[in-house]
Design a protein around this motif. Structure first.
Motif, PDB file in Angstrom:
ATOM      1  N   ASP A 157       0.829  -1.200   0.000  1.00  0.00           N
ATOM      2  CA  ASP A 157       0.000   0.000   0.000  1.00  0.00           C
ATOM      3  C   ASP A 157       0.871   1.262   0.000  1.00  0.00           C
ATOM      4  OD1 ASP A 157      -2.386  -1.448   0.066  1.00  0.00           O
ATOM      5  OD2 ASP A 157      -2.322  -1.606   2.256  1.00  0.00           O
ATOM      6  N   HIS A 158       1.916   1.242   0.825  1.00  0.00           N
ATOM      7  CA  HIS A 158       2.807   2.403   0.896  1.00  0.00           C
ATOM      8  C   HIS A 158       3.578   2.591  -0.410  1.00  0.00           C
ATOM      9  CE1 HIS A 158       2.145   3.408   5.108  1.00  0.00           C
ATOM     10  NE2 HIS A 158       2.188   2.113   5.393  1.00  0.00           N
ATOM     11  N   GLU A 159       4.022   1.480  -1.005  1.00  0.00           N
ATOM     12  CA  GLU A 159       4.738   1.580  -2.280  1.00  0.00           C
ATOM     13  C   GLU A 159       3.829   2.129  -3.379  1.00  0.00           C
ATOM     14  OE1 GLU A 159       6.130  -2.377  -2.842  1.00  0.00           O
ATOM     15  OE2 GLU A 159       7.990  -2.061  -1.702  1.00  0.00           O
ATOM     16  N   GLN A 160       2.585   1.702  -3.390  1.00  0.00           N
ATOM     17  CA  GLN A 160       1.639   2.219  -4.373  1.00  0.00           C
ATOM     18  C   GLN A 160       1.395   3.712  -4.162  1.00  0.00           C
ATOM     19  OE1 GLN A 160       0.449   0.854  -7.005  1.00  0.00           O
ATOM     20  NE2 GLN A 160      -0.899   2.557  -7.581  1.00  0.00           N
ATOM     21  N   ALA A 161       1.332   4.125  -2.890  1.00  0.00           N
ATOM     22  CA  ALA A 161       1.147   5.546  -2.595  1.00  0.00           C
ATOM     23  C   ALA A 161       2.325   6.364  -3.107  1.00  0.00           C
ATOM     24  CB  ALA A 161       0.966   5.748  -1.098  1.00  0.00           C
ATOM     25  N   MET A 162       3.531   5.807  -2.988  1.00  0.00           N
ATOM     26  CA  MET A 162       4.711   6.509  -3.509  1.00  0.00           C
ATOM     27  C   MET A 162       4.627   6.698  -5.016  1.00  0.00           C
ATOM     28  SD  MET A 162       7.721   4.643  -1.297  1.00  0.00           S
ATOM     29  CE  MET A 162       8.992   5.379  -2.332  1.00  0.00           C
ATOM     30  N   LEU A 163       4.192   5.663  -5.726  1.00  0.00           N
ATOM     31  CA  LEU A 163       4.051   5.769  -7.182  1.00  0.00           C
ATOM     32  C   LEU A 163       3.037   6.844  -7.560  1.00  0.00           C
ATOM     33  CD1 LEU A 163       4.057   1.975  -8.184  1.00  0.00           C
ATOM     34  CD2 LEU A 163       5.926   3.622  -8.435  1.00  0.00           C
ATOM     35  N   VAL A 164       1.932   6.863  -6.835  1.00  0.00           N
ATOM     36  CA  VAL A 164       0.886   7.851  -7.122  1.00  0.00           C
ATOM     37  C   VAL A 164       1.402   9.262  -6.866  1.00  0.00           C
ATOM     38  CG1 VAL A 164      -1.377   8.698  -6.410  1.00  0.00           C
ATOM     39  CG2 VAL A 164      -1.005   6.236  -6.685  1.00  0.00           C
ATOM     40  N   LEU A 165       2.071   9.457  -5.727  1.00  0.00           N
ATOM     41  CA  LEU A 165       2.565  10.790  -5.390  1.00  0.00           C
ATOM     42  C   LEU A 165       3.614  11.272  -6.381  1.00  0.00           C
ATOM     43  CD1 LEU A 165       2.821  10.562  -1.494  1.00  0.00           C
ATOM     44  CD2 LEU A 165       1.224  11.943  -2.837  1.00  0.00           C
ATOM     45  N   ASN A 166       4.499  10.378  -6.809  1.00  0.00           N
ATOM     46  CA  ASN A 166       5.502  10.767  -7.795  1.00  0.00           C
ATOM     47  C   ASN A 166       4.859  11.144  -9.124  1.00  0.00           C
ATOM     48  OD1 ASN A 166       8.133  10.739  -6.631  1.00  0.00           O
ATOM     49  ND2 ASN A 166       8.030   8.515  -6.490  1.00  0.00           N
ATOM     50  N   ALA A 167       3.843  10.403  -9.508  1.00  0.00           N
ATOM     51  CA  ALA A 167       3.142  10.722 -10.753  1.00  0.00           C
ATOM     52  C   ALA A 167       2.459  12.083 -10.666  1.00  0.00           C
ATOM     53  CB  ALA A 167       2.121   9.630 -11.076  1.00  0.00           C
ATOM     54  N   LEU A 168       1.804  12.331  -9.524  1.00  0.00           N
ATOM     55  CA  LEU A 168       1.154  13.633  -9.329  1.00  0.00           C
ATOM     56  C   LEU A 168       2.181  14.760  -9.324  1.00  0.00           C
ATOM     57  CD1 LEU A 168      -1.441  12.750  -6.534  1.00  0.00           C
ATOM     58  CD2 LEU A 168      -1.935  13.201  -8.941  1.00  0.00           C
ATOM     59  N   ALA A 169       3.289  14.550  -8.627  1.00  0.00           N
ATOM     60  CA  ALA A 169       4.309  15.593  -8.533  1.00  0.00           C
ATOM     61  C   ALA A 169       4.902  15.913  -9.901  1.00  0.00           C
ATOM     62  CB  ALA A 169       5.406  15.165  -7.569  1.00  0.00           C
ATOM     63  N   ALA A 171       3.442  15.567 -12.797  1.00  0.00           N
ATOM     64  CA  ALA A 171       2.420  16.272 -13.578  1.00  0.00           C
ATOM     65  C   ALA A 171       2.319  17.734 -13.163  1.00  0.00           C
ATOM     66  CB  ALA A 171       1.068  15.576 -13.420  1.00  0.00           C
ATOM     67  N   TYR A 172       2.313  17.981 -11.854  1.00  0.00           N
ATOM     68  CA  TYR A 172       2.183  19.362 -11.377  1.00  0.00           C
ATOM     69  C   TYR A 172       3.453  20.168 -11.660  1.00  0.00           C
ATOM     70  CZ  TYR A 172      -1.666  17.107  -8.893  1.00  0.00           C
ATOM     71  OH  TYR A 172      -2.784  16.388  -8.580  1.00  0.00           O
ATOM     72  N   ALA A 173       4.621  19.504 -11.612  1.00  0.00           N
ATOM     73  CA  ALA A 173       5.873  20.200 -11.922  1.00  0.00           C
ATOM     74  C   ALA A 173       5.868  20.725 -13.348  1.00  0.00           C
ATOM     75  CB  ALA A 173       7.063  19.265 -11.699  1.00  0.00           C
ATOM     76  N   ALA A 174       5.282  19.970 -14.261  1.00  0.00           N
ATOM     77  CA  ALA A 174       5.209  20.425 -15.658  1.00  0.00           C
ATOM     78  C   ALA A 174       4.376  21.699 -15.780  1.00  0.00           C
ATOM     79  CB  ALA A 174       4.625  19.321 -16.531  1.00  0.00           C
ATOM     80  N   VAL A 175       3.321  21.794 -14.980  1.00  0.00           N
ATOM     81  CA  VAL A 175       2.468  22.993 -15.003  1.00  0.00           C
ATOM     82  C   VAL A 175       3.238  24.201 -14.489  1.00  0.00           C
ATOM     83  CG1 VAL A 175       0.388  24.055 -14.061  1.00  0.00           C
ATOM     84  CG2 VAL A 175       0.347  21.655 -14.772  1.00  0.00           C
ATOM     85  N   TYR A 176       3.893  24.044 -13.319  1.00  0.00           N
ATOM     86  CA  TYR A 176       4.676  25.151 -12.752  1.00  0.00           C
ATOM     87  C   TYR A 176       5.822  25.544 -13.680  1.00  0.00           C
ATOM     88  CZ  TYR A 176       2.325  24.436  -8.221  1.00  0.00           C
ATOM     89  OH  TYR A 176       1.407  24.338  -7.212  1.00  0.00           O
ATOM     90  N   ALA A 177       6.489  24.546 -14.277  1.00  0.00           N
ATOM     91  CA  ALA A 177       7.638  24.820 -15.142  1.00  0.00           C
ATOM     92  C   ALA A 177       7.230  25.633 -16.360  1.00  0.00           C
ATOM     93  CB  ALA A 177       8.285  23.499 -15.575  1.00  0.00           C
ATOM     94  N   ALA A 178       6.083  25.321 -16.925  1.00  0.00           N
ATOM     95  CA  ALA A 178       5.617  26.065 -18.100  1.00  0.00           C
ATOM     96  C   ALA A 178       5.356  27.525 -17.770  1.00  0.00           C
ATOM     97  CB  ALA A 178       4.355  25.409 -18.651  1.00  0.00           C
ATOM     98  N   LYS A 179       4.857  27.777 -16.563  1.00  0.00           N
ATOM     99  CA  LYS A 179       4.573  29.160 -16.164  1.00  0.00           C
ATOM    100  C   LYS A 179       5.858  29.939 -15.896  1.00  0.00           C
ATOM    101  CE  LYS A 179       2.445  32.813 -14.527  1.00  0.00           C
ATOM    102  NZ  LYS A 179       1.764  33.768 -15.417  1.00  0.00           N
ATOM    103  N   ALA A 180       6.806  29.331 -15.195  1.00  0.00           N
ATOM    104  CA  ALA A 180       8.004  30.045 -14.750  1.00  0.00           C
ATOM    105  C   ALA A 180       9.168  29.939 -15.719  1.00  0.00           C
ATOM    106  CB  ALA A 180       8.433  29.529 -13.378  1.00  0.00           C
ATOM    107  N   GLY A 181       9.000  29.173 -16.806  1.00  0.00           N
ATOM    108  CA  GLY A 181      10.085  29.056 -17.769  1.00  0.00           C
ATOM    109  C   GLY A 181      11.255  28.235 -17.266  1.00  0.00           C
ATOM    110  N   ARG A 182      10.969  27.113 -16.623  1.00  0.00           N
ATOM    111  CA  ARG A 182      12.025  26.255 -16.084  1.00  0.00           C
ATOM    112  C   ARG A 182      11.873  24.851 -16.644  1.00  0.00           C
ATOM    113  NH1 ARG A 182      13.468  28.627 -10.675  1.00  0.00           N
ATOM    114  NH2 ARG A 182      12.285  30.559 -10.508  1.00  0.00           N
ATOM    115  N   SER A 183      12.883  24.049 -16.426  1.00  0.00           N
ATOM    116  CA  SER A 183      12.784  22.647 -16.801  1.00  0.00           C
ATOM    117  C   SER A 183      11.992  21.899 -15.731  1.00  0.00           C
ATOM    118  CB  SER A 183      14.176  22.032 -16.948  1.00  0.00           C
ATOM    119  OG  SER A 183      14.831  21.975 -15.695  1.00  0.00           O
TER     120      SER A 183
END
Length: 732
Positions: A157-169, A171-183
């Motif tokens: 259960d904990h390992e699955q939660a890690m996979l989910v959180l990494n996937a979410l992170a 995805a959200y990093a791509a949104v922030y990066a597009a706004k701020a002009g970062r990788s």
């Protein structure tokens, strides 16, 4: 690293609705009896207020008035029109709700301006990243970090939660990066460390676009006060050092050049007071007193020259760091930043100047920011873009540039142009990964690089395409389409002839026939790709190969499309095929090319009647003999002039009257007589979308693992419009 003060509600965004309340969350409401109705987000006079925690709709009741959901925002936006201001004060919450709202704001047809008036933390900061403009009040904060959740269960259960959180992170990093002009990798590191920002830092980091106007009441006065305070601090440090230097025997003072320099600075840079005095940002600087007798209290040690130099370096680096994001996006110019440093402004005063520039309304032309070195020239970015586009086009084509603005970039590689497009200096050659990272950043930000690359490719594609002369152009007239609707083409022979005006002045009206033909434009496309190796390695030959292939594909497609329609003998508006016995343009007996068979075709075309069935069509003689490869030699021999004819019967009467046209698409022994396509009885029309006769490429997917994917697009149409300009013989 900043941490929220005790009692704030900027809690980490839960990956799923919490099953138990944390100390930073409101306790569930057990009973709504006796309480006022819970407020629901709504658009009032162009303003939508989003306050409280972001939660799924099913959890609204547990949070009480201090919560809102994506479903509520969707309902509020349904009836909204025009530009919209969204005021946000939220500690965050469920990031999936935040992402849903972000998409809603992105899809809203009007302009969205977000105003952060308190906090936009965690999921709330994600929620606002699609706005056209993000403003913050001077006392508000923004926070960005990794999503988190509570997990209860087994190791799996904990390992699955890690996979989910990494996937979410990710995805959200791509949104922030597009706004701020970062990788994206750089953004992930920022999220792991958890970034807290006040309004000014959020603007300098690229996550916000400006400070709300209500917090900029007297910017020139603030800048003046900051400049005067910075000047006073620098003078104090240098004077204190000078006072500790002994006088030289000849009356000279060691360190005098430095003092002379500071005197010049005082004379040239001391800001003039042009308005009511503004309270200084820092306390007044106490005057420096000469050394006192030993009995006086000992004063603290004066700053050393090294301290002054270190402070100056810190000031310069601070201004450069505050400007770096906006230099990358082109919002600020390097000339302006250099001017702020040269003026001797403190970091605070320089930041105010930059905020003035960033808060200026778009489309206002050149904005004056002070001296000649401190101007933002909005056409600088356009000049650079044109220069880089022309340079890349010239390098791809191997020709000299057509615009002088290309000269500075002619020796630039693709990754260097990518860096320039982001407002950076010329980067080092570096390794493959270094060059790839630069191109990836340029592709995923708001820089002009994707436009520069696609424009250059389109220009080379168009010039290469124009070199090809299609065979169907000899037998079809080109037309221009304004759209993709079916276009009625009224035949010239359908127009009534002139009739004599009666003595009473009566004009007799004829009727235009209702058998107009229909021609429509079709949209066609296919996928192409330029490998990331070609871009990163500056392999212009590989890129040119892709362009050449695209330029060859389109003419072949046009040829195949036109001749497929021609040979299909499609029906016209009268329900009969183009070449039909009832049209008197189809030979009743198949025959080889000869004077007799060609003469029969001449007669058929010369005796064609107009739509009224009475008038002969004038000058309707053919000028083209169309054949396939099977009859090519026979047609050319038939049309050749007999230069040794000894009697009249030996003269080829068709020599000079017809010209042969050969297409590989005719695979049998059939042949055709056709009038010139410029005549009104021409049989076929082909055409392109107005202003887009050449094929074009569109960047379909930014730079990624497979390189740059493009869509090759072309709009082309063909149709039959008249049977009276052609004659067919099946051949023998």
């Amino acid at each position: 690293m900043m941490r929220p003060p005790p009692g704030t509600r900027c809690a980490r965004s839960p990956g799923s609705p919490p099953q138990r309340q944390s100390k930073e969350q409101k306790m569930p409401i057990e009973d709504d009896a006796g309480r006022a109705p819970r407020p629901v987000p709504a658009v009032v006079e162009g303003i939508l207020a989003l306050e409280g925690t972001l939660v799924p709709e099913d959890y609204i009741a547990q949070y009480g008035p201090g919560a809102f959901s994506a479903a509520q925002v969707r309902t509020a936006l349904q009836g909204a029109t025009g530009d919209l201001t969204v005021r946000v004060n939220s500690p965050g919450g469920d990031p999936r709700e935040g992402e849903a709202i972000r998409v809603m704001l992105a899809e809203y047809p009007g302009r969205i301006t977000v105003q952060v008036v308190g906090q936009a933390c965690s999921a709330a900061s994600l929620m606002i990243m699609s706005a056209d403009r993000i403003e913050m009040s001077s006392g508000s904060v923004m926070m960005i970090h990794d999503p988190s959740s509570y997990t209860f269960g087994t190791v799996a259960d904990h390992e699955q939660a890690m996979l989910v959180l990494n996937a979410l992170a990710d995805a959200y990093a791509a949104v922030y990066a597009a706004k701020a002009g970062r990788s994206v990798p750089a953004m992930r590191q920022i999220m792991r460390e958890e970034l807290w920002m006040d309004a000014q830092r959020a603007v300098s980091e690229g996550f916000a676009d400006g400070i709300m106007a209500i917090d900029l009441p007297d910017l020139p006065g603030v800048a003046m006060a900051s400049a005067r305070a910075a000047w006073a601090q620098r003078m104090q440090a240098f004077q204190a050092v000078a006072m500790t230097v002994p006088v030289a025997p000849q009356g000279g003072v060691p360190g005098a050049p430095q003092l002379a320099m500071m005197a010049a600075i005082e004379e040239a840079e001391m800001p003039e007071q042009t308005q009511a005095p503004v309270p200084p940002v820092v306390p007044p600087v106490p005057p420096v007193v000469p050394p006192v007798p030993p009995a006086a209290p000992v004063t603290p040690p004066a700053p050393s020259m090294q301290d002054g130099i270190a402070a100056e370096r810190q000031r310069i680096v601070g201004i450069q760091m505050a400007a770096r994001t906006h230099l990358a996006t082109g919002a600020l110019s390097q000339d302006m930043v250099d001017g702020l440093i040269t003026e001797g402004l403190s970091m605070e005063a320089a930041s105010v100047r930059m905020l003035q520039a960033l808060s200026a309304a778009p489309g206002q032309g050149n904005v004056q920011m002070g001296g000649a070195r401190s101007r933002i020239l909005r056409d600088d970015r356009e000049t650079r873009r044109i220069g880089m586009t022309e340079a890349l086009t010239a390098r791809l084509s191997g020709a000299a540039p057509q615009d002088e603005r290309a000269r500075p970039y002619m020796d630039s590689t693709i990754h260097e142009i990518a860096a320039f497009a982001m407002g950076r200096e010329r980067p080092s050659m570096g390794g493959y990964a270094h060059r790839e990272d630069i191109i990836m950043q340029a592709m995923q930000t708001t820089s002009d690089f994707p436009n520069i690359l696609s424009t250059s490719v389109n220009r080379i594609l168009a010039s290469t395409y124009d070199l090809v002369e299609p065979t169907f152009a000899a037998v079809s007239r080109e037309m221009s389409f304004n759209d993709f609707r079916e276009h009625d083409v009224v035949r010239a022979d359908e127009f009534p002839t002139l009739q004599k005006v009666t003595e009473a002045g009566e004009i007799k009206f004829g009727a235009i026939g209702d058998s107009s033909e229909v021609v429509a434009l079709g949209a066609y496309a296919t996928g192409l790709a330029i490998s990331r190796q070609a871009l990163v390695n500056d392999d212009l030959g590989a890129i040119q190969s892709v362009i050449d292939s695209a330029a060859a594909i389109v003419p072949e497609f046009e040829e195949a499309t036109f001749w497929a329609y021609f040979l299909s003998n499609a029906k016209l508006a009268d329900g009969k095929a183009m070449f039909h016995a009832d049209h008197k343009n189809l030979a009743t007996t198949a025959a080889a090319i000869s004077e007799t068979s060609v003469g029969a075709g001449y007669k058929a075309l010369r005796t064609m009647k107009a739509a009224d069935g009475k008038r002969n069509i004038l000058s309707n003689a053919p000028s083209i003999l169309l054949v396939g490869p099977e009859l090519e030699m026979s047609a050319k021999q038939f049309l050749s002039q007999n230069l040794v004819a000894t009697k009249t019967t030996d003269i080829n009467i068709f020599s000079g009257e017809l010209r042969p046209v050969v297409t590989e698409q005719i695979e049998d022994s059939s042949w055709y007589l056709l009038v010139d396509p410029q005549k009104r009885t021409h049989n076929f029309k082909h055409g392109y979308l107005a202003g887009r006769s050449a094929p074009r490429v569109r960047v379909d997917e930014p730079f990624g693992v497979q390189g740059m994917r493009m869509t090759l697009e072309h709009d082309f149409g063909v149709g039959g419009v008249n049977y009276r300009g052609g004659y067919k013989n099946a051949g023998a």
